[in-house]
Design a protein around this motif. Structure first.
Motif, mmCIF file in Angstrom:
data_model
loop_
_atom_site.group_PDB
_atom_site.id
_atom_site.type_symbol
_atom_site.label_atom_id
_atom_site.label_comp_id
_atom_site.label_asym_id
_atom_site.label_seq_id
_atom_site.Cartn_x
_atom_site.Cartn_y
_atom_site.Cartn_z
ATOM 1 N N ALA B 1 -37.334 -10.244 0.302
ATOM 2 C CA ALA B 1 -37.162 -11.351 -0.644
ATOM 3 C C ALA B 1 -38.362 -12.293 -0.554
ATOM 4 C CB ALA B 1 -35.883 -12.113 -0.321
ATOM 5 N N GLN B 2 -38.602 -12.935 -1.659
ATOM 6 C CA GLN B 2 -39.692 -13.893 -1.690
ATOM 7 C C GLN B 2 -39.328 -15.144 -0.905
ATOM 8 O OE1 GLN B 2 -42.609 -13.761 -3.054
ATOM 9 N NE2 GLN B 2 -42.549 -12.031 -4.456
ATOM 10 N N SER B 3 -40.335 -15.805 -0.342
ATOM 11 C CA SER B 3 -40.102 -17.129 0.214
ATOM 12 C C SER B 3 -41.280 -18.015 -0.126
ATOM 13 C CB SER B 3 -39.885 -17.069 1.724
ATOM 14 O OG SER B 3 -41.080 -16.759 2.387
ATOM 15 N N VAL B 4 -41.014 -19.285 -0.203
ATOM 16 C CA VAL B 4 -42.014 -20.268 -0.582
ATOM 17 C C VAL B 4 -41.991 -21.388 0.440
ATOM 18 C CG1 VAL B 4 -42.806 -21.830 -2.377
ATOM 19 C CG2 VAL B 4 -41.540 -19.763 -2.996
ATOM 20 N N THR B 5 -43.162 -21.782 0.915
ATOM 21 C CA THR B 5 -43.275 -22.885 1.859
ATOM 22 C C THR B 5 -44.106 -23.993 1.262
ATOM 23 O OG1 THR B 5 -43.142 -21.354 3.728
ATOM 24 C CG2 THR B 5 -43.977 -23.557 4.173
ATOM 25 N N GLN B 6 -43.523 -25.176 1.207
ATOM 26 C CA GLN B 6 -44.264 -26.348 0.786
ATOM 27 C C GLN B 6 -44.502 -27.211 2.013
ATOM 28 O OE1 GLN B 6 -41.711 -26.860 -3.247
ATOM 29 N NE2 GLN B 6 -43.329 -28.373 -2.986
ATOM 30 N N LEU B 7 -45.755 -27.359 2.381
ATOM 31 C CA LEU B 7 -46.094 -28.134 3.561
ATOM 32 C C LEU B 7 -46.038 -29.614 3.242
ATOM 33 C CD1 LEU B 7 -49.017 -26.348 5.417
ATOM 34 C CD2 LEU B 7 -46.779 -26.946 6.308
ATOM 35 N N GLY B 8 -45.206 -30.319 3.976
ATOM 36 C CA GLY B 8 -45.092 -31.752 3.760
ATOM 37 C C GLY B 8 -43.992 -32.080 2.778
ATOM 38 N N SER B 9 -42.897 -32.612 3.268
ATOM 39 C CA SER B 9 -41.808 -32.991 2.368
ATOM 40 C C SER B 9 -42.105 -34.316 1.667
ATOM 41 C CB SER B 9 -40.495 -33.099 3.140
ATOM 42 O OG SER B 9 -40.606 -34.035 4.182
ATOM 43 N N HIS B 10 -42.995 -35.105 2.271
ATOM 44 C CA HIS B 10 -43.413 -36.370 1.677
ATOM 45 C C HIS B 10 -44.927 -36.488 1.774
ATOM 46 C CE1 HIS B 10 -39.171 -37.281 2.596
ATOM 47 N NE2 HIS B 10 -39.237 -38.087 1.565
ATOM 48 N N VAL B 11 -45.535 -36.871 0.654
ATOM 49 C CA VAL B 11 -46.975 -37.115 0.612
ATOM 50 C C VAL B 11 -47.208 -38.452 -0.063
ATOM 51 C CG1 VAL B 11 -49.162 -36.380 -0.394
ATOM 52 C CG2 VAL B 11 -47.625 -34.679 0.602
ATOM 53 N N SER B 12 -48.044 -39.285 0.557
ATOM 54 C CA SER B 12 -48.392 -40.575 -0.030
ATOM 55 C C SER B 12 -49.889 -40.621 -0.288
ATOM 56 C CB SER B 12 -48.027 -41.718 0.918
ATOM 57 O OG SER B 12 -46.635 -41.811 1.071
ATOM 58 N N VAL B 13 -50.249 -41.104 -1.468
ATOM 59 C CA VAL B 13 -51.655 -41.270 -1.812
ATOM 60 C C VAL B 13 -51.822 -42.610 -2.489
ATOM 61 C CG1 VAL B 13 -52.039 -38.784 -2.079
ATOM 62 C CG2 VAL B 13 -51.469 -40.166 -4.085
ATOM 63 N N SER B 14 -53.030 -43.129 -2.437
ATOM 64 C CA SER B 14 -53.338 -44.362 -3.151
ATOM 65 C C SER B 14 -53.645 -44.045 -4.608
ATOM 66 C CB SER B 14 -54.545 -45.059 -2.516
ATOM 67 O OG SER B 14 -54.257 -45.422 -1.188
ATOM 68 N N GLU B 15 -53.359 -44.991 -5.456
ATOM 69 C CA GLU B 15 -53.679 -44.823 -6.873
ATOM 70 C C GLU B 15 -55.175 -44.563 -7.007
ATOM 71 O OE1 GLU B 15 -52.659 -48.189 -9.252
ATOM 72 O OE2 GLU B 15 -52.524 -47.018 -11.096
ATOM 73 N N GLY B 16 -55.524 -43.515 -7.776
ATOM 74 C CA GLY B 16 -56.920 -43.151 -7.953
ATOM 75 C C GLY B 16 -57.423 -42.104 -6.975
ATOM 76 N N ALA B 17 -56.666 -41.838 -5.930
ATOM 77 C CA ALA B 17 -57.074 -40.850 -4.922
ATOM 78 C C ALA B 17 -56.676 -39.443 -5.340
ATOM 79 C CB ALA B 17 -56.452 -41.192 -3.573
ATOM 80 N N LEU B 18 -57.257 -38.471 -4.640
ATOM 81 C CA LEU B 18 -56.946 -37.065 -4.895
ATOM 82 C C LEU B 18 -55.517 -36.750 -4.468
ATOM 83 C CD1 LEU B 18 -57.912 -34.055 -5.442
ATOM 84 C CD2 LEU B 18 -58.408 -33.995 -2.980
ATOM 85 N N VAL B 19 -54.843 -35.986 -5.310
ATOM 86 C CA VAL B 19 -53.521 -35.468 -4.963
ATOM 87 C C VAL B 19 -53.662 -33.998 -4.591
ATOM 88 C CG1 VAL B 19 -51.191 -34.950 -5.797
ATOM 89 C CG2 VAL B 19 -52.348 -37.044 -6.557
ATOM 90 N N ARG B 110 -42.060 -34.788 -2.079
ATOM 91 C CA ARG B 110 -41.946 -36.066 -2.786
ATOM 92 C C ARG B 110 -43.283 -36.785 -2.699
ATOM 93 N NH1 ARG B 110 -38.033 -38.707 -4.964
ATOM 94 N NH2 ARG B 110 -36.493 -37.285 -4.054
ATOM 95 N N LEU B 111 -43.853 -37.082 -3.866
ATOM 96 C CA LEU B 111 -45.143 -37.765 -3.942
ATOM 97 C C LEU B 111 -44.929 -39.254 -4.204
ATOM 98 C CD1 LEU B 111 -48.276 -37.661 -4.095
ATOM 99 C CD2 LEU B 111 -48.014 -37.311 -6.565
ATOM 100 N N THR B 112 -45.480 -40.065 -3.335
ATOM 101 C CA THR B 112 -45.484 -41.520 -3.515
ATOM 102 C C THR B 112 -46.909 -41.951 -3.815
ATOM 103 O OG1 THR B 112 -43.651 -41.787 -1.964
ATOM 104 C CG2 THR B 112 -45.009 -43.735 -2.407
ATOM 105 N N VAL B 113 -47.065 -42.811 -4.825
ATOM 106 C CA VAL B 113 -48.377 -43.326 -5.178
ATOM 107 C C VAL B 113 -48.409 -44.823 -4.870
ATOM 108 C CG1 VAL B 113 -50.093 -43.608 -6.999
ATOM 109 C CG2 VAL B 113 -48.591 -41.602 -6.993
ATOM 110 N N ILE B 114 -49.335 -45.193 -4.009
ATOM 111 C CA ILE B 114 -49.428 -46.582 -3.543
ATOM 112 C C ILE B 114 -50.412 -47.342 -4.416
ATOM 113 C CG2 ILE B 114 -49.988 -48.039 -1.560
ATOM 114 C CD1 ILE B 114 -49.477 -45.451 0.146
ATOM 115 N N PRO B 115 -49.986 -48.499 -4.952
ATOM 116 C CA PRO B 115 -50.897 -49.244 -5.841
ATOM 117 C C PRO B 115 -52.087 -49.828 -5.087
ATOM 118 C CG PRO B 115 -48.734 -50.300 -5.693
ATOM 119 C CD PRO B 115 -48.661 -49.066 -4.879
#
Lengths: 115, 115
Positions: B1-19, B110-115
């Motif tokens: 069966a296929q499996s998928v791994t997403q590294l990091g359940s939460h990611v925070s970046v500043s507005e304007g930064a690379l996602v 979950r992506l959080t964008v910090i102003p």
């Protein structure tokens, strides 16, 4: 516009009651799916149907039942046997089982709460 | 069966930064690959997909993803984060070999964008 309609958006269930969540699509898709979403657990497959009058259990089918009498409709019943039904339920659809998979179209979800 | 791994359940970046949101799959045969976005209390919306052809795929809202067979990865990127990008993102795969069209989802980031 084509799409998937889930209703109601919010649903409250008393202990011991069965409730039915509606899912209707006008995309002429053959396959339909029900997922349950809990915080931090991603999407878990409950049931799916590739054609009318046929459906298969997913990973967490216990306490749920479905029917597929029409191509457009795939209602999900949450029975009293489901001990922890509070969750966000998502319905999805896509084209048939063979050929390129272009992904699912999702409904907007039903949030079920046990009171 | 296929499996998928997403590294990091939460990611925070500043507005304007690379996602950069990471997704790895397990399969000896490259599957179909998808990224979905989910805003609070809504269904999932398709951002982009890889089925065949060019390995760099562009999607909606300025997102893109690159399929790297050697790394079994399909990471999602956006050069400059916007406040409206704050949401949950799901990577999904479908097995190309069986012809079945079921999707297997990661647990989400979950992506959080910090102003």
């Amino acid at each position: 516009d084509g799409g998937i309609t889930q209703s109601p958006k919010y649903l409250f269930r008393k202990e011991g009651q069965n409730v039915t969540l509606s899912c209707e699509q006008n995309l002429n898709h053959d396959a339909m799916y029900w997922y349950r979403q809990d915080p931090g657990q991603g999407l878990r497959l409950i049931y799916y149907s590739q054609i009318v009058n046929d459906f298969q259990k997913g990973d967490i089918a216990e306490g749920y039942s479905v029917s597929r009498e029409k191509k457009e409709s795939f209602p999900l019943t949450v029975t009293s046997a489901q001990k922890n039904p509070t969750a966000f339920y998502l319905c999805a659809s896509n084209w048939g089982a063979f050929g390129t998979n272009y992904g699912y179209t999702f409904g907007s979800g039903t949030r079920l709460t046990v009171v | 069966a296929q499996s998928v791994t997403q590294l990091g359940s939460h990611v925070s970046v500043s507005e304007g930064a690379l996602v950069l949101l990471r997704c790895n799959y397990s399969s000896s045969v490259p599957p179909y690959l998808f990224w979905y976005v989910q805003y609070p209390n809504q269904g999932l919306q398709l951002l982009l997909k890889y089925t065949t052809g060019a390995t760099l795929v562009k999607g909606i809202n300025g997102f893109e993803a690159e399929f790297k067979k050697s790394e079994t990865s399909f990471h999602l990127t956006k050069p400059s984060a916007h406040m409206s990008d704050a949401a949950e993102y799901f990577c999904a795969v479908s097995d190309r070999r069986t012809g079945a069209n079921n999707l297997f989802f990661g647990t989400g980031t979950r992506l959080t964008v910090i102003p």
